[in-house]
Design an enzyme around this catalytic site. Structure first.
Site, PDB file in Angstrom:
ATOM      1  N   ASP A  49      -6.078  -9.634   7.830  1.00 57.08           N
ATOM      2  CA  ASP A  49      -4.991  -9.595   6.845  1.00 57.08           C
ATOM      3  C   ASP A  49      -3.625  -9.837   7.484  1.00 57.08           C
ATOM      4  O   ASP A  49      -2.619  -9.370   6.972  1.00 57.08           O
ATOM      5  CB  ASP A  49      -5.009  -8.220   6.148  1.00 57.08           C
ATOM      6  CG  ASP A  49      -4.193  -8.198   4.865  1.00 57.08           C
ATOM      7  OD1 ASP A  49      -4.197  -9.202   4.144  1.00 57.08           O
ATOM      8  OD2 ASP A  49      -3.558  -7.168   4.590  1.00 57.08           O
TER       9      ASP A  49
ATOM     10  N   GLN B 225       0.832  -1.196   0.000  1.00 59.37           N
ATOM     11  CA  GLN B 225       0.000   0.000   0.000  1.00 59.37           C
ATOM     12  C   GLN B 225       0.873   1.255   0.000  1.00 59.37           C
ATOM     13  O   GLN B 225       2.011   1.238   0.464  1.00 59.37           O
ATOM     14  CB  GLN B 225      -0.880   0.012   1.257  1.00 59.37           C
ATOM     15  CG  GLN B 225      -1.766  -1.201   1.416  1.00 59.37           C
ATOM     16  CD  GLN B 225      -3.167  -0.988   0.871  1.00 59.37           C
ATOM     17  OE1 GLN B 225      -3.679   0.128   0.857  1.00 59.37           O
ATOM     18  NE2 GLN B 225      -3.800  -2.061   0.432  1.00 59.37           N
TER      19      GLN B 225
ATOM     20  N   LYS C 205       1.047   6.843   6.555  1.00 57.71           N
ATOM     21  CA  LYS C 205       0.041   6.137   5.765  1.00 57.71           C
ATOM     22  C   LYS C 205      -1.130   7.098   5.544  1.00 57.71           C
ATOM     23  O   LYS C 205      -1.853   7.442   6.483  1.00 57.71           O
ATOM     24  CB  LYS C 205      -0.420   4.882   6.501  1.00 57.71           C
ATOM     25  CG  LYS C 205      -1.249   3.940   5.655  1.00 57.71           C
ATOM     26  CD  LYS C 205      -1.438   2.582   6.335  1.00 57.71           C
ATOM     27  CE  LYS C 205      -0.168   1.754   6.286  1.00 57.71           C
ATOM     28  NZ  LYS C 205      -0.395   0.357   6.738  1.00 57.71           N
TER      29      LYS C 205
ATOM     30  N   ILE D  37       3.479   6.780  11.946  1.00 53.89           N
ATOM     31  CA  ILE D  37       3.783   5.580  12.728  1.00 53.89           C
ATOM     32  C   ILE D  37       5.290   5.510  12.979  1.00 53.89           C
ATOM     33  O   ILE D  37       6.083   5.596  12.039  1.00 53.89           O
ATOM     34  CB  ILE D  37       3.331   4.313  11.964  1.00 53.89           C
ATOM     35  CG1 ILE D  37       1.866   4.442  11.542  1.00 53.89           C
ATOM     36  CG2 ILE D  37       3.560   3.059  12.794  1.00 53.89           C
ATOM     37  CD1 ILE D  37       1.461   3.478  10.433  1.00 53.89           C
TER      38      ILE D  37
ATOM     39  N   ASP E 246      -5.880   0.409   2.945  1.00 53.98           N
ATOM     40  CA  ASP E 246      -5.665   0.496   4.390  1.00 53.98           C
ATOM     41  C   ASP E 246      -6.388   1.725   4.939  1.00 53.98           C
ATOM     42  O   ASP E 246      -6.536   2.735   4.250  1.00 53.98           O
ATOM     43  CB  ASP E 246      -4.168   0.611   4.706  1.00 53.98           C
ATOM     44  CG  ASP E 246      -3.471  -0.737   4.630  1.00 53.98           C
ATOM     45  OD1 ASP E 246      -4.104  -1.717   4.219  1.00 53.98           O
ATOM     46  OD2 ASP E 246      -2.274  -0.789   4.976  1.00 53.98           O
TER      47      ASP E 246
ATOM     48  N   GLU F 193       5.949 -10.075  12.497  1.00 51.47           N
ATOM     49  CA  GLU F 193       7.347  -9.815  12.841  1.00 51.47           C
ATOM     50  C   GLU F 193       7.595 -10.112  14.307  1.00 51.47           C
ATOM     51  O   GLU F 193       6.713  -9.903  15.152  1.00 51.47           O
ATOM     52  CB  GLU F 193       7.687  -8.352  12.551  1.00 51.47           C
ATOM     53  CG  GLU F 193       7.780  -8.004  11.068  1.00 51.47           C
ATOM     54  CD  GLU F 193       6.430  -7.782  10.408  1.00 51.47           C
ATOM     55  OE1 GLU F 193       6.389  -7.694   9.168  1.00 51.47           O
ATOM     56  OE2 GLU F 193       5.405  -7.697  11.123  1.00 51.47           O
TER      57      GLU F 193
ATOM     58  N   ASP G 125       1.551  -2.987  10.843  1.00 53.48           N
ATOM     59  CA  ASP G 125       0.599  -3.043   9.728  1.00 53.48           C
ATOM     60  C   ASP G 125      -0.810  -3.419  10.188  1.00 53.48           C
ATOM     61  O   ASP G 125      -1.279  -4.542   9.996  1.00 53.48           O
ATOM     62  CB  ASP G 125       1.096  -4.026   8.665  1.00 53.48           C
ATOM     63  CG  ASP G 125       0.488  -3.743   7.301  1.00 53.48           C
ATOM     64  OD1 ASP G 125      -0.271  -2.765   7.184  1.00 53.48           O
ATOM     65  OD2 ASP G 125       0.757  -4.504   6.357  1.00 53.48           O
TER      66      ASP G 125
END
Length: 307
Positions: free
Chosen positions: A199, A21, A37, A138, A56, A204, A214
């Protein structure tokens, strides 16, 4: 720190190096990096279709940060709503690579389509009438994170995954993961179920702890509860005792009320009232799922201490 993420001047802006995205990489004065974002939808917009449909949601990233804070899940990067002025904040410090992914729309306004797996030249982000682009800022975690495929990932097509057809799937997973790792994945499923993030195809890990990066696919449709996001819980029927005790004190509207109280410090609305009602409804479904597990296996098998 949240104030700094929201207000520190920007020294450099580029396309984020990877991802599906559109997002930008911001370098603030003082060398702190952020992901930005951008806003794609108004808060009232409802995403229909598949659980992973649509762009998103920038507010989902910030809502997820506050939700994690209330749940005592300390594994998510701080996120804030930030507005950046395209002409004043972005263009003067934009890299040549970012400038190549900018174009003017039919109104003559300069917009960004970015560089990512799904980025398209006809799906741009444009500033509002004030020349600003709103988005989620973020904190960039500049650490080496181990990346794993989720055992409960989706196929994103008509094919059924093993976890969707094997009733004893968790027995297999228990043989390949430590108890701590599995319990952490179950906690993540609770978190994702509350915001309806379907999703989480990969995750991680830093120092044996899952980091919730995310979170933009949450808050899509407040009227839909995809129960299969809870599959790790109802298939494994395990939960850390401390997590269950914390969930219990959030009943009766406390979860929503606390998120609203904390987010007031930013002065920005993070979700509609319908989404807050949905969070409370889904919390009750988590309670019901845990009670199902207790009824099937007993409390001593379901709740795990020391994790």
């Amino acid at each position: 720190m949240l104030h700094a993420l929201q207000s520190t001047p920007i020294a450099l802006v580029d396309n984020a190096p990877k991802g599906t995205q559109l997002k930008l990489l911001l370098l603030l004065e003082g060398n702190q990096k952020l992901y930005f974002k951008p806003k794609r939808y108004n808060l009232e917009h409802v995403i229909n279709g598949k659980i992973y449909a649509g762009f998103d949601r920038h507010n989902s990233e910030v809502f997820a940060y506050y939700l994690a804070m209330v749940l005592n899940f300390k594994w998510i990067p701080p996120s804030v709503i930030r507005k950046v002025h395209l002409d004043n904040d972005i263009l003067p410090v934009a890299t040549s690579g970012l400038r190549k992914t900018m174009l003017k729309n039919s109104k003559g306004t300069l917009c960004i389509y970015g560089k990512c797996f799904y980025c398209k030249i006809n799906e741009t982000v444009c500033p509002d009438d004030n020349g600003e682009v709103e988005g989620a800022a973020i904190l960039y975690l500049d650490k080496q994170l181990k990346v794993y495929k989720s055992p409960w990932r989706r196929s994103y097509n008509a094919k059924k995954m093993e976890w969707e057809i094997d009733r004893d799937y968790c027995v297999k997973i228990k043989g390949s993961l430590s108890t701590r790792h599995l319990l952490n994945l179950i906690e993540v499923s609770l978190f994702d179920f509350l915001i309806q993030n379907g999703d989480r195809h990969r995750y991680e890990v830093y120092k044996e702890q899952i980091i919730l990066l995310d979170n933009g696919k949450g808050l899509g449709n407040p009227l839909v509860d995809e129960l299969d996001i809870l599959a790790p819980l109802y298939q494994c029927c395990m939960l850390p005792t401390s997590t269950w005790q914390h969930l219990e004190i959030l009943s009766g509207g406390n979860l929503s009320d606390t998120i609203k109280l904390l987010s007031k410090f930013q002065g920005i609305k993070l979700a509609t009232e319908e989404h807050f009602k949905a969070i409370e409804r889904r919390l009750l479904k988590i309670y019901a799922t845990v009670q199902y597990c207790i009824g099937r296996y007993g409390s001593s098998k379901v709740f795990r201490s020391g994790f």
